[in-house]
Design a protein around this motif. Sequence first.
Motif, PDB file in Angstrom:
ATOM      1  N   UNK A 167       0.806  -1.210   0.000  1.00 62.80           N
ATOM      2  CA  UNK A 167       0.000   0.000   0.000  1.00 62.80           C
ATOM      3  C   UNK A 167       0.843   1.266   0.000  1.00 62.80           C
ATOM      4  N   UNK A 168       2.149   1.107   0.166  1.00 61.54           N
ATOM      5  CA  UNK A 168       3.010   2.289   0.191  1.00 61.54           C
ATOM      6  C   UNK A 168       4.319   1.974  -0.515  1.00 61.54           C
ATOM      7  N   UNK A 169       4.715   2.782  -1.505  1.00 59.51           N
ATOM      8  CA  UNK A 169       6.017   2.546  -2.160  1.00 59.51           C
ATOM      9  C   UNK A 169       7.146   2.960  -1.232  1.00 59.51           C
ATOM     10  N   UNK A 170       8.307   2.415  -1.454  1.00 53.69           N
ATOM     11  CA  UNK A 170       9.494   2.801  -0.686  1.00 53.69           C
ATOM     12  C   UNK A 170      10.600   3.171  -1.648  1.00 53.69           C
ATOM     13  N   UNK A 171      11.484   4.031  -1.199  1.00 52.70           N
ATOM     14  CA  UNK A 171      12.630   4.425  -2.014  1.00 52.70           C
ATOM     15  C   UNK A 171      13.616   3.272  -2.091  1.00 52.70           C
ATOM     16  N   UNK A 172      14.591   3.294  -3.019  1.00 50.42           N
ATOM     17  CA  UNK A 172      15.576   2.212  -3.133  1.00 50.42           C
ATOM     18  C   UNK A 172      16.250   1.907  -1.794  1.00 50.42           C
ATOM     19  N   UNK A 173      16.396   0.607  -1.516  1.00 52.16           N
ATOM     20  CA  UNK A 173      16.883   0.163  -0.210  1.00 52.16           C
ATOM     21  C   UNK A 173      18.355  -0.252  -0.203  1.00 52.16           C
ATOM     22  N   UNK A 174      19.018  -0.217  -1.358  1.00 48.34           N
ATOM     23  CA  UNK A 174      20.324  -0.865  -1.491  1.00 48.34           C
ATOM     24  C   UNK A 174      21.393  -0.289  -0.564  1.00 48.34           C
ATOM     25  N   UNK A 175      21.306   0.995  -0.237  1.00 47.97           N
ATOM     26  CA  UNK A 175      22.348   1.610   0.589  1.00 47.97           C
ATOM     27  C   UNK A 175      21.963   1.697   2.061  1.00 47.97           C
ATOM     28  N   UNK A 176      20.836   1.114   2.433  1.00 43.82           N
ATOM     29  CA  UNK A 176      20.372   1.174   3.814  1.00 43.82           C
ATOM     30  C   UNK A 176      20.770  -0.072   4.598  1.00 43.82           C
ATOM     31  N   UNK A 177      20.951   0.096   5.890  1.00 45.87           N
ATOM     32  CA  UNK A 177      21.217  -1.033   6.770  1.00 45.87           C
ATOM     33  C   UNK A 177      19.919  -1.812   6.989  1.00 45.87           C
ATOM     34  N   UNK A 178      20.037  -2.984   7.603  1.00 51.37           N
ATOM     35  CA  UNK A 178      18.847  -3.791   7.867  1.00 51.37           C
ATOM     36  C   UNK A 178      17.870  -3.027   8.767  1.00 51.37           C
ATOM     37  N   UNK A 179      18.394  -2.385   9.808  1.00 50.77           N
ATOM     38  CA  UNK A 179      17.522  -1.640  10.711  1.00 50.77           C
ATOM     39  C   UNK A 179      16.815  -0.502   9.971  1.00 50.77           C
ATOM     40  N   UNK A 180      17.552   0.209   9.111  1.00 46.23           N
ATOM     41  CA  UNK A 180      16.946   1.302   8.344  1.00 46.23           C
ATOM     42  C   UNK A 180      15.888   0.781   7.371  1.00 46.23           C
ATOM     43  N   UNK A 181      16.149  -0.372   6.798  1.00 45.20           N
ATOM     44  CA  UNK A 181      15.166  -0.962   5.887  1.00 45.20           C
ATOM     45  C   UNK A 181      13.898  -1.345   6.639  1.00 45.20           C
ATOM     46  N   UNK A 182      14.051  -1.930   7.819  1.00 51.07           N
ATOM     47  CA  UNK A 182      12.883  -2.321   8.606  1.00 51.07           C
ATOM     48  C   UNK A 182      12.019  -1.107   8.934  1.00 51.07           C
ATOM     49  N   UNK A 183      12.673  -0.003   9.291  1.00 52.78           N
ATOM     50  CA  UNK A 183      11.930   1.220   9.597  1.00 52.78           C
ATOM     51  C   UNK A 183      11.225   1.736   8.350  1.00 52.78           C
ATOM     52  N   UNK A 184      11.928   1.735   7.208  1.00 53.30           N
ATOM     53  CA  UNK A 184      11.355   2.261   5.969  1.00 53.30           C
ATOM     54  C   UNK A 184      10.169   1.421   5.479  1.00 53.30           C
ATOM     55  N   UNK A 185      10.199   0.112   5.769  1.00 55.83           N
ATOM     56  CA  UNK A 185       9.155  -0.786   5.274  1.00 55.83           C
ATOM     57  C   UNK A 185       7.954  -0.892   6.200  1.00 55.83           C
ATOM     58  N   UNK A 186       8.075  -0.345   7.393  1.00 59.03           N
ATOM     59  CA  UNK A 186       6.980  -0.453   8.351  1.00 59.03           C
ATOM     60  C   UNK A 186       5.708   0.162   7.764  1.00 59.03           C
ATOM     61  N   UNK A 187       4.657  -0.615   7.727  1.00 57.66           N
ATOM     62  CA  UNK A 187       3.395  -0.128   7.197  1.00 57.66           C
ATOM     63  C   UNK A 187       3.272  -0.161   5.687  1.00 57.66           C
ATOM     64  N   UNK A 188       4.258  -0.750   5.001  1.00 59.82           N
ATOM     65  CA  UNK A 188       4.195  -0.807   3.536  1.00 59.82           C
ATOM     66  C   UNK A 188       3.278  -1.909   3.034  1.00 59.82           C
TER      67      UNK A 188
END
Length: 240
Positions: A167-188
């Motif tokens: 339900x929500x797009x996210x920006x490219x994840x390749x340069x993010x850490x696992x913790x940052x990715x988890x935060x960015x994906x919350x609610x996606x």
Amino acid sequence: MKKGWDQLFPPPPSCRLCSTPVSPGLGSGIWDRICFSCRKGLPLIAPPYCRRCSRPLGERKEEDLCSGCRRSPPDPLDMNRSVLRYTAFPKELIRLYKYRGRERLAPTIAELMAEVLLRQGWRGDVITFVPIHPDRLRERGFNQAERLAKGIARLVRLPLRPVLERIRPTSPQSLRSRRERLVALRGAFRLAPPPRRIRLSNRTVIIVDDVYTTGATMVECARVLKEGGAKGVLSLTFAR
């Protein structure tokens, strides 16, 4: 005339990945239909590997948890299995499949994944896939994970259900850490609304995607599935 000649002297089978002729093997498995050159470029993940995320463990003598899984607290994803290391050739196959119109690779990739699932002996109740956002779906024209999941479900004889939606797009994840990715994906992600929704209570769900990097996407999908009542969530990917 040509048809009759081909019946008498059929052409040699061709590689399922590169279409070069291959010598007929003694078996009928998927690996017998892949040429030697392509097989050399497909580095299977074999023991020892992390029993939780499937990361290869190098020279360790027995299966155990990798350093990342030992440091991380338990999360909603119970286990991941991947077929190959994400080296140059698997990466190129995925690029061709997703972005260069080589969608015909899907059945072969799915068969390689199904073989690992069956060898693993997982007893899932339903197969699903990581959804992509509608904007990305319109741009690409298909969901690569859904195509793979369809092939796997047919081969292992499990029902395929589109349990989740993005339900929500996210920006490219390749340069993010696992913790940052988890935060960015919350609610996606969320559970698909009726009538696509199925009863998850006491069911084990196997979720399919093409690549497992940090596992953040699978963890977020597993969180939504567990909150929806799933008993267990396992993930299966082509490369790790």
